[in-house]
Every structure is written in C-alpha cells, then in structure tokens.
Design an enzyme around this catalytic site. Structure first.
Site, mmCIF file in Angstrom:
data_model
loop_
_atom_site.group_PDB
_atom_site.id
_atom_site.type_symbol
_atom_site.label_atom_id
_atom_site.label_comp_id
_atom_site.label_asym_id
_atom_site.label_seq_id
_atom_site.Cartn_x
_atom_site.Cartn_y
_atom_site.Cartn_z
ATOM 1 N N LYS A 16 0.830 -1.207 0.000
ATOM 2 C CA LYS A 16 0.000 0.000 0.000
ATOM 3 C C LYS A 16 0.867 1.261 0.000
ATOM 4 O O LYS A 16 0.361 2.376 -0.054
ATOM 5 C CB LYS A 16 -0.915 -0.003 1.221
ATOM 6 N N THR A 62 10.743 -3.478 2.643
ATOM 7 C CA THR A 62 9.869 -4.325 3.435
ATOM 8 C C THR A 62 10.362 -5.769 3.351
ATOM 9 O O THR A 62 11.450 -6.025 2.815
ATOM 10 C CB THR A 62 8.387 -4.118 3.005
ATOM 11 N N LYS A 66 14.681 -6.184 5.072
ATOM 12 C CA LYS A 66 15.034 -5.136 6.037
ATOM 13 C C LYS A 66 16.417 -5.343 6.673
ATOM 14 O O LYS A 66 17.127 -4.376 6.922
ATOM 15 C CB LYS A 66 13.979 -5.038 7.139
ATOM 16 N N GLY A 127 5.828 -11.226 21.434
ATOM 17 C CA GLY A 127 6.700 -11.495 20.288
ATOM 18 C C GLY A 127 8.065 -10.858 20.492
ATOM 19 O O GLY A 127 8.184 -9.819 21.171
ATOM 20 N N LYS A 155 14.488 -15.479 23.675
ATOM 21 C CA LYS A 155 14.563 -14.328 22.770
ATOM 22 C C LYS A 155 13.997 -13.065 23.443
ATOM 23 O O LYS A 155 14.523 -11.963 23.270
ATOM 24 C CB LYS A 155 13.826 -14.622 21.455
HETATM 25 P P1 ATR Z 1 8.990 -10.422 12.347
HETATM 26 O O1 ATR Z 1 10.144 -9.790 11.663
HETATM 27 O O2 ATR Z 1 7.673 -10.255 11.646
HETATM 28 O O3 ATR Z 1 8.901 -10.071 13.785
HETATM 29 P P2 ATR Z 1 10.227 -12.942 13.007
HETATM 30 O O4 ATR Z 1 11.493 -12.237 13.326
HETATM 31 O O5 ATR Z 1 10.265 -14.217 12.242
HETATM 32 O O6 ATR Z 1 9.251 -11.999 12.193
HETATM 33 O O7 ATR Z 1 9.438 -13.154 14.379
HETATM 34 C C1 ATR Z 1 8.203 -13.726 14.410
HETATM 35 C C2 ATR Z 1 7.645 -13.628 15.828
HETATM 36 O O8 ATR Z 1 6.358 -14.237 15.857
HETATM 37 C C3 ATR Z 1 8.478 -14.364 16.859
HETATM 38 O O9 ATR Z 1 8.346 -13.702 18.103
HETATM 39 C C4 ATR Z 1 7.801 -15.731 16.887
HETATM 40 O O10 ATR Z 1 8.002 -16.459 18.054
HETATM 41 P P3 ATR Z 1 9.338 -17.405 18.200
HETATM 42 O O11 ATR Z 1 10.458 -16.457 18.515
HETATM 43 O O12 ATR Z 1 9.018 -18.316 19.301
HETATM 44 O O13 ATR Z 1 9.504 -18.080 16.870
HETATM 45 C C5 ATR Z 1 6.354 -15.308 16.793
HETATM 46 N N1 ATR Z 1 5.445 -16.367 16.316
HETATM 47 C C6 ATR Z 1 5.282 -16.805 15.060
HETATM 48 N N2 ATR Z 1 4.335 -17.770 15.005
HETATM 49 C C7 ATR Z 1 3.873 -17.940 16.262
HETATM 50 C C8 ATR Z 1 2.889 -18.777 16.881
HETATM 51 N N3 ATR Z 1 2.165 -19.646 16.184
HETATM 52 N N4 ATR Z 1 2.683 -18.663 18.215
HETATM 53 C C9 ATR Z 1 3.407 -17.781 18.946
HETATM 54 N N5 ATR Z 1 4.354 -16.972 18.431
HETATM 55 C C10 ATR Z 1 4.586 -17.036 17.109
#
Ligand code: ATR
Length: 273
Positions: A16, A62, A66, A127, A155
């Site tokens: 967008k 994006t 990044k 997260g 994390k």
């Molecule tokens: P982004 O850059 O969008 O933050 P990322 O760095 O891959 O993407 O991080 C994804 C986040 O979503 C992480 O905090 C991940 O948790 P983990 O560190 O345990 O992987 C979280 N996440 C993704 N799917 C999830 C799920 N089904 N339940 C809980 N947390 C989830």
C-alpha cells in the site's frame, strides 16, 4: 526530473506504500514518483544499486529485505542500529546511503492517537522477532513500563537485556503472566499464518487496550481473541503502516503529511477489498 522514490520487497504487488506516498505527495504538493519494486530474493543489492544509479533519492524496504538493507547502508540512525533492520533509505547529497527505521515511531504515534498518553502505562509486547525489536526503544522513550513475552522465552530475555539501558523493560515467560496490562501489543506473525498465540486470558481486563501490528480486511485473529476476552478497545496496524510511511516521507521531504486523511482513504480501500 521528478524525484524518484520506491519500495522494495518480495512479494510487493500487495504493497500500500505507493498509494500512501502518492497521497502524501498530493496533500503536501510535492512532485515525486513512488514505485513498487520487486526484487528476486538474492538480487536485492543489485536491484537497489540500479535504482540509485537511475537517480533514486530514497526507498522503503519491506520483507524480506530489512536486515539486508541494514547491512548495505553507509550510515545508520540510532533506531536502525538498535533494530538491526532498516525500512527507510535516504541517498545523501554526497551519494552515501543512510538507513533509518521508522516502524517504532509509526507504532507509538498510532498508539498515542488511539489510546492517549503512554507515560507509565503497563504494556505487554507479545513477540520478540524483528517487528518487536524495532519498536522497543520508541516505546521506552514514550515512558511505558514494558514486559516482553515470546513463545521462545530466551529471545524475549535477550531483548529485555539489550534494551534495559533505555528504560523499564523485563521479560516474562508466557505461562507466568498473571496480571492484566493497560495495553497489549501483538508483534508476532502468528495471525498471518492463521495461527492463534496461546496467551493466558488474565492479561486482559475491561480496561485493557489491544493493538495488533498486523491488519487484514476482517478483524485480525489476535484482535478477535482480545475482543472475546472483553478488551476495552482493539486496534489493528493500518495506522502504524501510515505512521511509518509519514515518518519516512518527513525524512525525505522535510514536511509532515496529514496521516488521518490518508488513513480514511486506506480504510475504505481495505473494506472494498
Ligand atoms: P517479524 O520480523 O515479523 O517479527 P520474526 O522475526 O520471524 O518476524 O518473528 C516472528 C515472531 O512471531 C516471533 O516472536 C515468533 O516467536 P518465536 O520467537 O518463538 O519463533 C512469533 N510467532 C510466530 N508464530 C507464532 C505462533 N504460532 N505462536 C506464537 N508466536 C509465534
């Protein structure tokens, strides 16, 4: 020659950003072009270099580029350094490229817009990925008392450790969360994959405001869950998207667009599908 800007991603057709920046330019009477640029996963540096060679002045970046953009910059803002990721590139007059990260400012501006002052608010950030990392310093600067939780607790712990020099932040294992927060923010990608994060229901009370950094045509999975738990207000991340764009636009053009005007048009577009 028209001043050239672009957004790089893969995929990018859904972006967008061209609409948003086009609207900002119209509002502020700036003559610019802003294009969506697709880059093959292993060809982002070359695609970007070609854009600079053609006279590009600035770009948004994006997923999934990044972190790579961060590596490619000659100079980084403090927020970009802390985020380890760059969403805004600016070609400086001497030809060097400066990287910034405006996601956190976009989030904080939208939180303040919807929920009011953030000073001393108890905030739970769910997260600990890239999206969370980019927002912690701006949240702490706004004066929140922050708890980070994540499916993979270590994390969250390492983020809290890294950012505690900037304010009040700690990490809590999800199954040990035992009180309600003023604001709960979802920064995970779970909803985008159609998954529900397993969170204790006691984090939500009737005064809890919830914010999902993602958005979709229908209410997001996280916001549906929060509403069901009786949350006070639930807001999706469309305003954060417009807010980060406004901050990028300001970096490039030194003028602030009216985010509300753009937001109204965008919400209408999203509803139409
Ligand atoms: P982004 O850059 O969008 O933050 P990322 O760095 O891959 O993407 O991080 C994804 C986040 O979503 C992480 O905090 C991940 O948790 P983990 O560190 O345990 O992987 C979280 N996440 C993704 N799917 C999830 C799920 N089904 N339940 C809980 N947390 C989830």
């Amino acid at each position: 020659m028209t001043d050239k800007y672009a957004v790089f991603g893969n995929p990018i057709a859904q972006s967008k950003s061209p609409f948003i920046h086009g609207d900002f330019a119209e509002q502020t009477e700036q003559t610019i072009s802003y294009q969506a640029m697709y880059a093959e996963v292993d060809e982002f540096p070359a695609t970007l270099a070609a854009f600079w060679a053609e006279g590009g002045l600035g770009a948004n970046v994006t997923a999934p580029f990044k972190q790579q953009a961060y590596e490619l910059c000659d100079e980084l803002s403090q927020l970009a350094q802390l985020a380890g990721a760059v969403n805004t590139l600016q070609r400086l007059e001497d030809g060097r490229v400066r990287g910034d990260n405006t996601d956190g400012v976009g989030l904080v501006t939208d939180l303040q817009h919807h929920f009011g002052a953030l000073q001393n608010k108890r905030v739970l950030l769910v997260g600990a990925g890239g999206a969370a990392r980019g927002c912690i310093k701006p949240l702490l600067d706004a004066g929140v008392i922050l708890t980070v939780c994540n499916r993979t607790h270590v994390k969250a712990q390492s983020l809290a450790e890294q950012f505690k020099q900037f304010g009040q932040v700690d990490a809590c294992p999800i199954d040990e969360l035992d009180t309600a927060f003023d604001i709960v923010i979802n920064s995970t990608s779970a909803g985008l994959a159609g998954e529900i994060i397993a969170l204790p229901t006691n984090i939500i009370s009737s005064y809890t405001d919830c914010y999902d950094m993602t958005y979709s045509q229908q209410q997001t999975v996280f916001n549906q869950w929060a509403s069901k738990q009786g949350a006070n207000r639930v807001v999706d991340g469309l305003g954060m998207l417009v807010g980060q764009a406004a901050q990028s636009f300001y970096i490039w053009r030194n003028v602030k667009p009216n985010q509300e005007v753009t937001m109204t048009k965008l919400r209408l577009q999203l509803a139409r599908g």
